[in-house]
Design a protein around this motif. Structure first.
Motif, mmCIF file in Angstrom:
data_model
loop_
_atom_site.group_PDB
_atom_site.id
_atom_site.type_symbol
_atom_site.label_atom_id
_atom_site.label_comp_id
_atom_site.label_asym_id
_atom_site.label_seq_id
_atom_site.Cartn_x
_atom_site.Cartn_y
_atom_site.Cartn_z
ATOM 1 N N GLU A 431 0.819 -1.195 0.000
ATOM 2 C CA GLU A 431 0.000 0.000 0.000
ATOM 3 C C GLU A 431 0.863 1.260 0.000
ATOM 4 O OE1 GLU A 431 -3.302 0.373 -0.317
ATOM 5 O OE2 GLU A 431 -3.291 -1.781 -0.762
ATOM 6 N N ARG A 432 1.921 1.230 0.784
ATOM 7 C CA ARG A 432 2.781 2.421 0.841
ATOM 8 C C ARG A 432 3.520 2.645 -0.484
ATOM 9 N NH1 ARG A 432 3.282 4.281 6.093
ATOM 10 N NH2 ARG A 432 2.503 2.851 7.689
ATOM 11 N N THR A 433 4.015 1.574 -1.104
ATOM 12 C CA THR A 433 4.708 1.724 -2.398
ATOM 13 C C THR A 433 3.724 2.105 -3.503
ATOM 14 O OG1 THR A 433 4.520 -0.669 -2.711
ATOM 15 C CG2 THR A 433 6.579 0.168 -1.797
ATOM 16 N N ARG A 434 2.512 1.632 -3.423
ATOM 17 C CA ARG A 434 1.507 2.034 -4.405
ATOM 18 C C ARG A 434 1.214 3.524 -4.287
ATOM 19 N NH1 ARG A 434 -3.016 -2.822 -4.218
ATOM 20 N NH2 ARG A 434 -1.860 -4.313 -5.526
ATOM 21 N N ALA A 435 1.208 3.995 -3.054
ATOM 22 C CA ALA A 435 1.000 5.436 -2.884
ATOM 23 C C ALA A 435 2.134 6.224 -3.523
ATOM 24 C CB ALA A 435 0.894 5.766 -1.396
ATOM 25 N N VAL A 436 3.370 5.728 -3.387
ATOM 26 C CA VAL A 436 4.516 6.403 -4.019
ATOM 27 C C VAL A 436 4.382 6.355 -5.535
ATOM 28 C CG1 VAL A 436 7.013 6.306 -4.340
ATOM 29 C CG2 VAL A 436 6.019 5.986 -2.059
ATOM 30 N N ILE A 437 4.018 5.170 -6.061
ATOM 31 C CA ILE A 437 3.862 5.035 -7.520
ATOM 32 C C ILE A 437 2.752 5.946 -8.026
ATOM 33 C CG2 ILE A 437 3.154 3.425 -9.330
ATOM 34 C CD1 ILE A 437 4.605 1.221 -7.786
ATOM 35 N N ALA A 438 1.662 6.013 -7.250
ATOM 36 C CA ALA A 438 0.559 6.890 -7.672
ATOM 37 C C ALA A 438 1.013 8.334 -7.704
ATOM 38 C CB ALA A 438 -0.623 6.716 -6.716
ATOM 39 N N ARG A 439 1.801 8.736 -6.729
ATOM 40 C CA ARG A 439 2.313 10.120 -6.724
ATOM 41 C C ARG A 439 3.258 10.356 -7.900
ATOM 42 N NH1 ARG A 439 3.208 14.066 -2.824
ATOM 43 N NH2 ARG A 439 3.741 15.985 -3.975
ATOM 44 N N ALA A 440 4.091 9.333 -8.217
ATOM 45 C CA ALA A 440 4.999 9.454 -9.370
ATOM 46 C C ALA A 440 4.212 9.535 -10.675
ATOM 47 C CB ALA A 440 5.958 8.274 -9.393
ATOM 48 N N ASP A 441 3.178 8.698 -10.808
ATOM 49 C CA ASP A 441 2.357 8.755 -12.017
ATOM 50 C C ASP A 441 1.705 10.120 -12.148
ATOM 51 O OD1 ASP A 441 3.036 6.193 -12.587
ATOM 52 O OD2 ASP A 441 1.164 5.291 -11.826
ATOM 53 N N GLU A 442 1.251 10.650 -11.043
ATOM 54 C CA GLU A 442 0.628 11.975 -11.074
ATOM 55 C C GLU A 442 1.642 13.046 -11.494
ATOM 56 O OE1 GLU A 442 -1.630 15.035 -7.967
ATOM 57 O OE2 GLU A 442 -1.143 12.977 -7.360
ATOM 58 N N THR A 443 2.869 12.875 -11.020
ATOM 59 C CA THR A 443 3.911 13.850 -11.376
ATOM 60 C C THR A 443 4.224 13.797 -12.864
ATOM 61 O OG1 THR A 443 4.854 13.719 -9.170
ATOM 62 C CG2 THR A 443 6.283 14.558 -10.927
ATOM 63 N N PHE A 444 4.397 12.553 -13.360
ATOM 64 C CA PHE A 444 4.798 12.414 -14.754
ATOM 65 C C PHE A 444 3.614 12.468 -15.713
ATOM 66 C CE2 PHE A 444 8.634 10.325 -12.883
ATOM 67 C CZ PHE A 444 9.519 11.322 -13.271
ATOM 68 N N THR A 445 2.466 12.734 -15.224
ATOM 69 C CA THR A 445 1.329 12.997 -16.105
ATOM 70 C C THR A 445 1.400 14.423 -16.635
ATOM 71 O OG1 THR A 445 -0.039 11.425 -14.905
ATOM 72 C CG2 THR A 445 -1.184 13.055 -16.246
ATOM 73 N N GLU A 446 1.987 15.284 -15.861
ATOM 74 C CA GLU A 446 2.066 16.698 -16.240
ATOM 75 C C GLU A 446 3.502 17.147 -16.525
ATOM 76 O OE1 GLU A 446 0.283 18.793 -13.070
ATOM 77 O OE2 GLU A 446 -1.723 17.943 -13.365
ATOM 78 N N ALA A 447 4.468 16.673 -15.738
ATOM 79 C CA ALA A 447 5.843 17.170 -15.847
ATOM 80 C C ALA A 447 6.617 16.371 -16.879
ATOM 81 C CB ALA A 447 6.530 17.087 -14.487
ATOM 82 N N ASP A 448 7.636 17.052 -17.419
ATOM 83 C CA ASP A 448 8.529 16.419 -18.383
ATOM 84 C C ASP A 448 9.666 15.790 -17.597
ATOM 85 O OD1 ASP A 448 10.104 15.595 -20.413
ATOM 86 O OD2 ASP A 448 10.278 17.555 -21.378
ATOM 87 N N PRO A 449 9.875 14.462 -17.724
ATOM 88 C CA PRO A 449 10.929 13.806 -16.966
ATOM 89 C C PRO A 449 12.299 14.426 -17.191
ATOM 90 C CG PRO A 449 9.489 12.189 -17.980
ATOM 91 C CD PRO A 449 9.106 13.521 -18.553
ATOM 92 N N VAL A 450 12.499 14.919 -18.400
ATOM 93 C CA VAL A 450 13.819 15.486 -18.693
ATOM 94 C C VAL A 450 14.079 16.706 -17.825
ATOM 95 C CG1 VAL A 450 15.225 16.527 -20.503
ATOM 96 C CG2 VAL A 450 13.762 14.569 -21.046
ATOM 97 N N ARG A 451 13.060 17.486 -17.593
ATOM 98 C CA ARG A 451 13.250 18.730 -16.865
ATOM 99 C C ARG A 451 13.226 18.521 -15.334
ATOM 100 N NH1 ARG A 451 9.260 22.819 -20.268
ATOM 101 N NH2 ARG A 451 10.374 22.661 -22.275
ATOM 102 N N VAL A 452 12.391 17.590 -14.835
ATOM 103 C CA VAL A 452 12.201 17.488 -13.367
ATOM 104 C C VAL A 452 12.836 16.227 -12.782
ATOM 105 C CG1 VAL A 452 10.050 18.780 -13.480
ATOM 106 C CG2 VAL A 452 9.995 16.279 -13.623
ATOM 107 N N TRP A 453 13.578 15.516 -13.566
ATOM 108 C CA TRP A 453 14.054 14.207 -13.090
ATOM 109 C C TRP A 453 14.902 14.314 -11.838
ATOM 110 C CZ3 TRP A 453 12.527 9.524 -13.786
ATOM 111 C CH2 TRP A 453 13.315 8.483 -13.277
ATOM 112 N N ASP A 454 15.860 15.226 -11.852
ATOM 113 C CA ASP A 454 16.760 15.311 -10.691
ATOM 114 C C ASP A 454 15.968 15.589 -9.406
ATOM 115 O OD1 ASP A 454 18.914 14.831 -12.311
ATOM 116 O OD2 ASP A 454 19.344 16.963 -12.649
ATOM 117 N N GLU A 455 15.062 16.535 -9.487
ATOM 118 C CA GLU A 455 14.250 16.845 -8.301
ATOM 119 C C GLU A 455 13.343 15.669 -7.941
ATOM 120 O OE1 GLU A 455 10.868 20.098 -6.914
ATOM 121 O OE2 GLU A 455 11.888 20.280 -8.858
#
Length: 679
Positions: A431-455
């Motif tokens: 459940e905790r890792t799914r929450a992390v994955i869901a947050r990552a999916d939400e991030t990469f739905t809008e952000a460009d990995p190239v620009r925000v990857w380091d952060e």
């Protein structure tokens, strides 16, 4: 009341005539009064029935075995009482032994107030030796015995339990006036100190052939409570029977009524002390239905199992017969039957009466001793269940059974809780890792990995570290709870059985949370934009040029070039968006794969930790169980040995008690054989 011991010659002559019938001669020499003391046995009524094996007084004259036989049985009974530590019974039996060896027959005359017992004694020996009257009665016990010359004295015994015999220890003796015996006795008793009342008795001696044979009569104060209440009378009768050293009890009851329940109870108690009793039904001269009441009383005694000879008597008729010399009237009074009975009993005392008395004493004493022994056996049986060693053995066995149940319970509890813990920790990590994955999916739905990857990568690392630390920290809390839950399956009296430590997660979780390198994504370079724009603009120029060529314009004209530019820009934008979506998809897939890898590692570490916790708790509680089992087994051995020792002691005591009961049964059998008679 004057004590007359001389008899008028004319009375004696009349009595002789009454006995001899017609043909008497004037001036016949006076005969002694002794002939009237014995009197003819004129009573021919029915004999009192008794229980089988009990002895009637009328049969006591039958010859029996030598005196040594009953004396041996009595001495054996006394020795048995000594062995049992019953000094009270020993003293009582010694008194009865001395009395049985004494040649005199002591008859205890008892009854309630105004039943005619004192008048019965006076009429029996034809002398006013006992106090009678409506306003006064027997104040102290009066012993009437034979002497060569009339005597009367008040004796102060040395102790309340001293026997009422002339040769017994006495503190003082006070002569009483023979011509005013009743008044002298009342006056002398009145001036005695209150402390001596229990040690007083009157001793009266008269010259009578009936008494000369060894008969002694004891007139007693009225029994308290009768005829209504028995307990007080029973207690007083026991004292009189012991202090007076009586051989026979003559119970007096007036005619005109049946024996009361209290009187039957008193007689039943006396029946346990004497082989047979005499119940004198007095005052038959004025009771109209005395024969009916007499038979009813006889039946009541038979039903109660009381060995008694019931005789109807009339002191008034006896006195009148003496005065008139009427032999028939004397026989009607019933006194000849009583005199014959007493004479037969006096003759039977050295043999048959002694045998029957020893039989009753032996039976009574052995029954008392047997009751004590049976109570001891019952107490031993009860003690076998309530003794400390048996309780300790039962308690140790209970603890052993409880420990076996406890071992099963804690092992089952540990297994169940470990299974639940594994499932819970795996679910928590997922459940905790799914929450992390869901947050990552939400991030990469809008952000460009190239620009925000380091952060993003730094955030992902911290999030996964937090997941690992939180989940595995919760695992540690659950491990402590698990230890307490398993410890709770042990009995509370064992105290704290928790382990000193519980193993946690081994290794550094930061090593499990590795860095995530930037995924290989397709970038939108200027060259790609140029070629994409050219492809898009080419189509736009052709489409617009064809349209404008209809108007006469050339294929390539400013309008078609503008259209190509629009289409080229649109192609560049669409291609850029497509590349961004592909980069985001690649980033999400990379994050998912990375998180799954970390989840697998953390889950393995968690499961390994749970297994270590399980093994540690299992080893700890197994050691606790083994230590407890060893201690309980040692305690069980000790308790079993103590219980076996106590059981052996109890069995020995029980065997000795049973053997003693058998010995008492044999002694009682000998006593009952004495009661049954020779042969």
């Amino acid at each position: 009341m004057a004590l007359r011991v001389e008899d008028r010659a004319e009375d004696v002559e009349d009595c002789q005539d009454g006995a001899a019938g017609p043909g008497r001669t004037e001036g016949t020499a006076s005969a002694p009064m002794e002939s009237w003391e014995a009197g003819p046995t004129a009573y021919a009524g029915p004999a009192s029935p008794v229980r089988p094996g009990r002895t009637e007084l009328g049969a006591l004259a039958t010859s029996g075995a030598p005196a040594s036989l009953w004396l041996d049985v009595l001495d054996a009974t006394i020795r048995t009482c000594q062995e049992h530590g019953r000094t009270d019974l020993v003293s009582w039996l010694w008194q009865r032994r001395a009395q049985l060896l004494h040649p005199h027959l002591r008859v205890l005359v008892v009854g309630a107030a105004k039943q005619g017992k004192s008048q019965l004694i006076n009429a029996l020996i034809n002398a006013p030796v006992c106090v009678v009257g409506e306003d006064r009665g027997t104040m102290v016990p009066t012993v009437v015995r034979h002497t060569a010359a009339p005597t009367a004295q008040l004796i102060v015994r040395a102790a309340p339990d001293t026997a009422w015999t002339p040769d017994a220890a006495r503190q003082d003796s006070i002569p009483l006036a023979l011509d005013r015996l009743a008044d002298a006795l009342a006056e002398t008793v009145a001036i005695q100190p209150a402390a001596t009342v229990g040690r007083l008795h009157a001793d009266v001696g008269v010259p009578r052939s009936l008494l000369a044979s060894g008969l002694q009569l004891i007139d007693t104060p009225p029994l308290p409570g009768l005829p209504a209440v028995a307990p007080a009378a029973v207690g007083r009768l026991r004292e009189l029977a012991t202090d007076g050293r009586a051989d026979l009890v003559l119970f007096v009851c007036e005619a005109g009524r049946e024996l009361s329940d209290a009187e039957v109870a008193v007689l039943a108690d006396l029946g346990r002390l004497f082989p047979s009793l005499v119940v004198a039904y007095t005052k038959t001269d004025y009771a109209a239905h005395w024969r009916r009441d007499l038979e009813a009383s006889r039946m009541r005694l038979v039903q109660a199992g009381v060995p008694a000879t019931v005789l109807p008597l009339s002191a008034t008729l006896r006195v009148r017969a003496v005065q008139t010399g009427d032999a028939a009237l004397n026989g009607e009074s019933g006194f000849p039957a009583l005199i014959s009975l007493l004479e037969a009993t006096v003759a039977a005392k050295p043999d048959r009466l002694a045998r029957a008395t020893v039989g009753v004493l032996g039976r009574t004493v052995t029954e008392r001793l047997a009751v004590t022994l049976r109570d001891d056996l019952d107490a031993q049986r009860a003690e076998s269940e309530t003794s400390h060693a048996v309780k300790r053995l039962h308690e140790t066995q209970r603890r052993m059974d409880e420990l076996r149940k406890c071992a099963t319970r804690w092992q089952t509890r540990l297994s169940d809780e470990v299974g639940d813990l594994m499932s819970d920790i795996e679910h928590d990590l997922r459940e905790r890792t799914r929450a992390v994955i869901a947050r990552a999916d939400e991030t990469f739905t809008e952000a460009d990995p190239v620009r925000v990857w380091d952060e993003f990568e730094q955030w992902l690392r911290e999030a996964l570290l937090e997941v690992a630390q939180t989940s595995l920290g919760w695992l540690g809390d659950r491990a402590e709870w698990l230890a307490r839950a398993v410890a709770a399956e042990f009995p509370a009296e064992l105290g704290d059985v928790l382990p000193n430590w519980v193993p946690g997660v081994q290794g550094d979780v930061s090593e499990r949370v590795t860095e995530l390198e930037s995924p290989q994504v397709e970038r939108f370079t200027m060259t790609q934009k140029l070629f994409t724009g050219l492809r898009g603009s080419y189509g736009g120029v052709l489409m617009v040029g064809l349209v404008t060529s209809l108007t006469g314009m050339s294929l390539i004209n400013p309008i078609s070039l503008g259209g190509g530019a629009v289409f080229g820009g649109k192609s560049i934008r669409e291609e850029g968006k497509s590349l961004l979506r592909r980069r985001q998809a690649v980033a999400r897939a990379t994050v998912r794969q990375h998180v799954d890898e970390i989840y697998v590692g953390l889950a393995k570490d968690a499961k390994d930790s749970v297994r270590r916790i399980q093994r540690a708790l299992r080893d700890h509680f197994t050691a606790v169980t083994e230590d407890l089992q060893e201690a309980i087994i040692e305690s069980l051995r000790s308790a079993k040995a103590d219980a076996e020792r106590e059981a052996s002691v109890r069995e020995g005591r029980a065997r000795r008690t049973e053997q003693e009961l058998i010995r008492l049964a044999g002694l009682q059998k000998q006593a009952l054989a004495l009661m049954a008679g020779p042969g």
